[in-house]
Design a protein around this motif. Sequence first.
Motif, PDB file in Angstrom:
ATOM      1  N   PHE A  22      46.557  41.872  64.816  1.00  9.82           N
ATOM      2  CA  PHE A  22      47.662  42.698  64.330  1.00  9.82           C
ATOM      3  C   PHE A  22      47.145  44.032  63.787  1.00  9.82           C
ATOM      4  O   PHE A  22      47.783  45.076  63.986  1.00  9.82           O
ATOM      5  CB  PHE A  22      48.450  41.943  63.253  1.00  9.82           C
ATOM      6  N   LEU A  53      53.026  38.346  68.822  1.00 15.70           N
ATOM      7  CA  LEU A  53      52.568  39.731  68.827  1.00 15.70           C
ATOM      8  C   LEU A  53      53.220  40.505  69.973  1.00 15.70           C
ATOM      9  O   LEU A  53      53.656  41.654  69.788  1.00 15.70           O
ATOM     10  CB  LEU A  53      51.035  39.779  68.942  1.00 15.70           C
ATOM     11  N   TYR A 109      49.535  47.424  62.854  1.00 16.98           N
ATOM     12  CA  TYR A 109      50.387  46.816  61.834  1.00 16.98           C
ATOM     13  C   TYR A 109      49.598  46.644  60.532  1.00 16.98           C
ATOM     14  O   TYR A 109      48.383  46.546  60.543  1.00 16.98           O
ATOM     15  CB  TYR A 109      50.912  45.460  62.317  1.00 16.98           C
TER      16      TYR A 109
END
Length: 538
Positions: free
Chosen positions: A417, A378, A422
Amino acid sequence: MILSSVLLPSWQKVTIYLLLSISASLYIHHLFYLYQEKHSLQNYLEGVIDRTEQSVFQMHASLNLAITNHQVACSNEDLNSMRKTLLKYPYIEDIGRITADHKLVCSALWGEFLPPIKLPDEGNKDNLFRISWPITNGLFVKGLRRAVFSSGDAFVIPSPATFTNLTRYARKTGVVLYSSKEQHIYRTFDDITLEEADRAISYPQDNVPWLPTDNNFLTLSICPEGFSFCATAIDKKTGYYDMSLGQWLWSILVGVFFGLLTAISWAIFKSNRRSLIYRLKYALKNDQIYSLYQPKVQLKTGKIIGIEALARWQDQELGTVSPDKFIACAEQNKLITPLTQQLVKKNLDDMRRYLQADSEFTLSINLSIQDLSNQSFLHFIEKQIKQRGIHPQQIIFEVTERSAAQNNVLKQATKRFLRKGYQISLDDFGTGFSNLSWLTAFEPNEIKIDRMFIQSIGTQTVNQITLDSIFQLVSNLDVKLVFEGIESLEEVDYLTQHTPNAIGQGWLYSKAVDAKTIGKLLKNQPFTSATFLANDVD
């Protein structure tokens, strides 16, 4: 079992390996035995040198005593004095008087010679003795051979017992003693002829037959400092010319063993080089894995709204390798993270200009559970998109449901995420484990429907019924549906009737192509034209 997966070499190659290995084994054994023989010969030579030095010292000392004796030559007093000298020096056989014209007058052992014994006029001269006669025949007794050394009016005869008890290691060896300047041979020892002795002392330096050739002597020479003589030791049969039958058989067997071992090892090495894991590591190191891109099309309008990056690998040894194979191999061997990072950089670089030009345009990247659950990944992706000026919501990470046991891991990872902006896509929905539980637990932004359901359209099969159920299942969810494997406009019509906002991929629109071709497709948007929408393709 190990050899069953190895491509064994042909008999021709095995024969070559065996011949080379047997030759190498014979040569190595030749060097080994040659080294042993050289070491033994050196010890033998040093023993001869040491005994010779002692003999020369005793001859020189006894001659000095005789020369400085003030008794009348050959008188009883003189003879008794010389007899006492013999008792002091065990390497002296006899000592006596000699005239200027080389006649022996008397000796401690034989007394006075009547008449005097005449020596040859020609003798050898050196810096320790006035003159010497290395070989005289029948001097005192018929058939007796002795050496005579003189200085002033005295002579000495070295004892033949001087060189007894010297250990030699083989009957094929010998030593020659000779003068260092004129190379007059004083004496030969053991099993060598004068011809062989002349040949040995003709070598300018030690002769070690590293290359095995017939009739090539091993010779070692020493010329002691302060003395006027040299000694050369000779070994007439060395290396494998002196090997026994058993030693020959052993050398050949060793060669056969290592020849077969080398052939099999090379085959295993070549097989390993062709193994998937070896080639994958090589491909990663040399940046040989690349991406092709397949458009994601809004089915209702035909507009390309995104791109999916698909990893590809063309290997020199293995040919075209399926992504399913090398991705699984990378996951099993902890290579998936470096592989993913390598591909992500390429994908972002290839699609950068299109992502920056349209904030609604997306790039889909396939991720393994390992990458998704890796906190450092990440951080990695955050750094990469920031460097390129790309928004997080433009990046879609596609995850495949491979195991129900991954449920908890995936749940925590996807939340991280999602919080960063994202998008998450659940790939191959309906083909894996726990579809409903995954869908409700992770709340993906996108669901991808496998091509096997698309191929069932119009067939009234279980897959067709399952597809209709999926439509009903997601109708009230805020998720995008992406259909894979679309090949006809009839399929497009069916999907848009049930899901007006459906997105599709497939050969109807485009196969996976390189970044340059994607640029042309985005520029022309060929699937939005009325002509395309009105006509199917074969």
